[in-house]
Design a protein around this motif. Structure first.
Motif, mmCIF file in Angstrom:
data_model
loop_
_atom_site.group_PDB
_atom_site.id
_atom_site.type_symbol
_atom_site.label_atom_id
_atom_site.label_comp_id
_atom_site.label_asym_id
_atom_site.label_seq_id
_atom_site.Cartn_x
_atom_site.Cartn_y
_atom_site.Cartn_z
ATOM 1 N N THR A 165 0.810 -1.217 0.000
ATOM 2 C CA THR A 165 0.000 0.000 0.000
ATOM 3 C C THR A 165 0.842 1.266 0.000
ATOM 4 O O THR A 165 0.302 2.365 -0.134
ATOM 5 C CB THR A 165 -0.943 0.030 1.211
ATOM 6 O OG1 THR A 165 -0.178 -0.175 2.408
ATOM 7 C CG2 THR A 165 -2.020 -1.035 1.092
ATOM 8 N N GLY A 166 2.147 1.141 0.164
ATOM 9 C CA GLY A 166 3.013 2.312 0.167
ATOM 10 C C GLY A 166 4.470 1.912 0.111
ATOM 11 O O GLY A 166 4.830 0.758 0.362
ATOM 12 N N LYS A 167 5.346 2.859 -0.211
ATOM 13 C CA LYS A 167 6.769 2.569 -0.301
ATOM 14 C C LYS A 167 7.345 2.335 1.093
ATOM 15 O O LYS A 167 7.191 3.167 1.984
ATOM 16 C CB LYS A 167 7.508 3.722 -0.982
ATOM 17 C CG LYS A 167 7.183 3.862 -2.462
ATOM 18 C CD LYS A 167 8.039 4.935 -3.106
ATOM 19 C CE LYS A 167 7.815 4.978 -4.615
ATOM 20 N NZ LYS A 167 8.696 5.976 -5.281
ATOM 21 N N PRO A 168 8.022 1.204 1.315
ATOM 22 C CA PRO A 168 8.577 0.904 2.633
ATOM 23 C C PRO A 168 9.880 1.658 2.887
ATOM 24 O O PRO A 168 10.541 2.123 1.956
ATOM 25 C CB PRO A 168 8.821 -0.602 2.577
ATOM 26 C CG PRO A 168 9.076 -0.873 1.123
ATOM 27 C CD PRO A 168 8.206 0.095 0.361
ATOM 28 N N GLY A 169 10.235 1.745 4.175
ATOM 29 C CA GLY A 169 11.514 2.335 4.558
ATOM 30 C C GLY A 169 11.410 3.576 5.419
ATOM 31 O O GLY A 169 12.388 3.988 6.044
ATOM 32 N N LEU A 170 10.221 4.203 5.475
ATOM 33 C CA LEU A 170 10.075 5.436 6.247
ATOM 34 C C LEU A 170 10.313 5.201 7.735
ATOM 35 O O LEU A 170 10.981 5.995 8.406
ATOM 36 C CB LEU A 170 8.685 6.034 6.031
ATOM 37 C CG LEU A 170 8.363 7.283 6.866
ATOM 38 C CD1 LEU A 170 9.300 8.427 6.505
ATOM 39 C CD2 LEU A 170 6.906 7.698 6.682
ATOM 40 N N GLY A 171 9.756 4.119 8.275
ATOM 41 C CA GLY A 171 9.897 3.856 9.705
ATOM 42 C C GLY A 171 11.350 3.688 10.116
ATOM 43 O O GLY A 171 11.791 4.232 11.138
#
Length: 345
Positions: A165-171
């Motif tokens: 549902t979205g690009k990973p890696g922000l967390g």
């Protein structure tokens, strides 16, 4: 290469529950679902129940804003409901607070909790408070699946399309900033919202689903283990990694794949869809006003094949998942070992 390193957390959980008798009304098997799924007697309706808490994240300073801490205590639970396609009924909260905590800090925690349930259109149903040496915020979320057809982690087959549902890696980019970047140079805001609306829609199409609250690599690895098959990613990791993570990777010389691998996740939904239903999902996606990113496909081999700067890599994702327990008190060492794991794959 077949990846076969056992995951310590999975083994720990299996050992904890080995003497428990499972309810005859429970639909899901152990580790097969983000929430526990209970069919209500005499009906087709399923009650989804999940519980989670945050403590280390607060004591380590990762969540040093108390409104953020309250928000996260809600979202970690609602995200599990999203991953099974449940409509939330509400949450029961549990708060352990030190005697010396300031009244304003308590109020900020409650405001974060309030803002989170308001954002997700649900309620606090009750809870429990205790005194302790350190802050622990937890909750139990309840949801309903009225058609009796939940999403679980189990069910994908070779040829299915892998989506998020979205690009990973922000967390992990946020955690990297908090741990390694001076406060006056940090730019990332982290207030993820559970993908409840997306989960409810995706449930009509998905063959398997998990949230990425423990990181993107962990999500793929768990799906691999539950289903006995693997994944081949279509695009280079830099194409589908969050821009904030790519910027940090470039500025610090860290591999972008590290931001997909560490344990502080993004609360996106990672799911598979039978190839024959991908176009149908795209039509619903447009009507729902959100984007689904197609990033790969399910393969027979129980391994995860990444494409990094044009080169195929099959890292030992079980080994990567196990690293944190050895380096929990040493963030720099953890980062170095993650980089090494990818360089050696």
């Amino acid at each position: 290469m077949q990846v076969n390193t056992r995951v310590s957390e999975n083994l720990f959980i299996e050992n904890l529950v080995k003497n428990f008798t499972r309810s005859p009304f429970q639909v899901n098997g152990l580790q097969e679902s983000d929430a526990e799924l209970i069919r209500l007697d005499g009906t087709s309706t399923i009650l989804a129940v999940t519980t989670d808490s945050i403590s280390e994240e607060i004591s380590s300073g990762l969540y040093d804003d108390f409104r953020q801490a309250g928000w996260m205590a809600v979202m970690i639970n609602l995200s599990d409901l999203a991953a099974v396609g449940a409509v939330p009924l509400g949450l029961v909260m549990q708060e352990t607070l030190p005697v010396e905590i300031k009244e304003q800090d308590i109020m900020n925690i409650q405001m974060g909790i309030h803002n989170a349930v308001q954002a997700c259109g649900t309620y606090i149903l009750g809870g429990d408070t205790n005194r302790g040496r350190s802050i622990m915020l937890g909750g139990t979320a309840l949801g309903i699946i009225s058609d009796g057809k939940p999403m679980t982690r189990k069910g994908c087959s070779p040829g299915d399309i892998l989506c998020t549902t979205g690009k990973p890696g922000l967390g992990n980019a946020y955690a990297f900033e908090k741990l390694f970047i001076p406060a006056d140079k940090r730019t990332i805001t982290y207030l993820p919202k559970a993908k409840l609306q997306e989960g409810y829609l995706i449930k009509q199409f998905a063959s398997a689903c998990i949230d990425s609250s423990d990181g993107f690599v962990a999500a793929l690895d768990q799906l691999m283990r539950v289903n006995g098959c693997g994944f081949r990613l279509f695009a280079d990791t830099e194409v589908f990694t969050a821009q904030e993570a790519l910027a940090l990777a470039s500025a610090t010389g860290t591999g972008a794949e590290v931001f997909l691998s560490a344990i502080h996740g993004d609360f996106e939904l990672v799911f598979t869809v039978p190839s024959g239903r991908a176009e149908e999902l795209a039509q619903y996606e447009k009507a729902g006003g959100f984007s689904i990113i197609k990033i790969g496909e399910v393969i027979e081999e129980p391994a995860i094949e990444f494409l990094i700067k044009g080169k195929k890599r099959k890292p030992d994702t079980g080994y990567i998942r196990n690293l944190y327990e050895h380096y929990a008190e040493n963030p720099g060492g953890y980062l170095n070992e993650l980089n090494a794991a990818w360089n050696n794959s």
